[in-house]
Design a protein around this motif. Structure first.
Motif, short mmCIF file in Angstrom:
data_model
loop_
_atom_site.label_atom_id
_atom_site.label_comp_id
_atom_site.label_asym_id
_atom_site.label_seq_id
_atom_site.Cartn_x
_atom_site.Cartn_y
_atom_site.Cartn_z
N ASN A 104 0.70 -1.32 -0.10
CA ASN A 104 -0.05 0.14 -0.18
C ASN A 104 0.97 1.32 0.03
N ARG A 105 0.35 2.37 -0.24
CA ARG A 105 0.65 3.77 -0.34
C ARG A 105 2.04 3.82 -1.20
N TYR A 146 4.79 -10.30 8.76
CA TYR A 146 5.54 -8.93 8.85
C TYR A 146 6.22 -8.92 10.13
N PRO A 154 6.28 0.07 7.06
CA PRO A 154 5.33 0.00 8.33
C PRO A 154 4.01 -1.07 7.70
N HIS A 155 3.74 -1.77 8.98
CA HIS A 155 2.66 -2.62 8.88
C HIS A 155 1.44 -2.40 8.30
N ARG A 156 1.09 -1.16 8.33
CA ARG A 156 -0.01 -0.75 7.31
C ARG A 156 0.16 -0.80 5.95
N ASP A 157 1.49 -0.69 5.62
CA ASP A 157 1.69 -0.88 4.08
C ASP A 157 1.84 -2.14 3.73
N SER A 158 1.55 -3.27 4.64
CA SER A 158 1.72 -4.66 4.25
C SER A 158 0.58 -5.45 4.35
N ARG A 159 -0.60 -4.67 4.70
CA ARG A 159 -1.97 -5.34 4.95
C ARG A 159 -2.72 -5.41 3.59
N PRO A 161 -7.01 -6.39 3.38
CA PRO A 161 -8.10 -6.80 4.11
C PRO A 161 -8.39 -8.06 3.78
N GLU A 165 -2.69 -13.18 8.40
CA GLU A 165 -1.27 -12.52 8.74
C GLU A 165 -0.57 -13.37 10.00
N LYS A 167 2.74 -12.89 12.51
CA LYS A 167 3.97 -11.83 13.20
C LYS A 167 5.27 -12.83 13.28
#
Length: 198
Positions: A104-105, A146, A154-159, A161, A165, A167
């Motif tokens: 993401n991003r 992740y 960052p984790h949010r860039d790897s998700r 929905p 996942e 860890k």
């Protein structure tokens, strides 16, 4: 008739694809009942993304033509290429694992990184609409690993929905990837093989 085998194609990230260490580690996965192959893009250089991705597609087609099961793993930048191929070939790929992936991003990637690795910019650009093509069944065949503290991605860039996942017990981007393909590889390979039955 050729005995059916499990082939895992591993696509490394930026900088990792200029070294051969990961390729040697992946070959050791034979101990876990799979045939591991490291396929670099490579990310750097002016050659087009389309030309580079064709080499990866060719490897998938080669093993599928022999009646084998094919799985994909993408680490860091490699995740975008893997997901793009999966979006177009979900019926012929048994499962996908993403390790510390950049998904993401795309606008947060440094300009210098894109300039040196234009194929990565193209890959991330193509990926964004491809994510919307993934069905619930497609997502059931994907797993994401992740790091709880990744200073690069960052984790949010790897998700994604709807995607399961896990860890990693390793801090830092490079260390987490290294753990996943070494100490964590028995469980990684086992989880991938189980995706073929979901």
């Amino acid at each position: 008739m050729t005995h059916q085998q499990n082939h895992i194609i591993y696509v490394p990230g930026i900088h990792d694809d200029i070294y051969h260490a990961q390729g040697l580690l992946v070959k050791a996965w034979r101990l876990f009942g799979v045939r591991g192959h490291c396929q670099v893009m490579p990310w750097f250089g002016e050659q087009s993304y389309e030309t580079k991705i064709q080499h990866l597609q060719g490897k998938i087609d080669y093993y599928k033509a022999q009646g084998h099961k094919v799985f994909l793993i993408g680490a860091s930048a490699g995740a975008s290429a893997v997901l793009n191929l999966y979006a177009d070939n979900s019926g012929s790929i048994e499962g996908v694992a993403l390790i510390c992936p950049k998904i993401n991003r795309p606008e947060t990637v440094r300009r210098a990184t894109y300039k040196a690795n234009p194929a990565f910019r193209t890959s991330l650009s193509i990926l964004q609409p491809n994510l919307a093509k993934l069905t619930s069944r497609d997502k059931a065949h994907i797993i994401i690993y992740y790091s709880p503290k990744d200073g690069v991605i960052p984790h949010r860039d790897s998700r994604i929905p709807g995607v399961k996942e896990y860890k990693l017990p390793a801090v830092g981007h490079g260390y987490a990837i290294l753990y996943a393909i070494t100490l964590g590889s028995p469980k990684l390979c086992d989880r991938l093989k189980k995706l073929a039955t979901t």
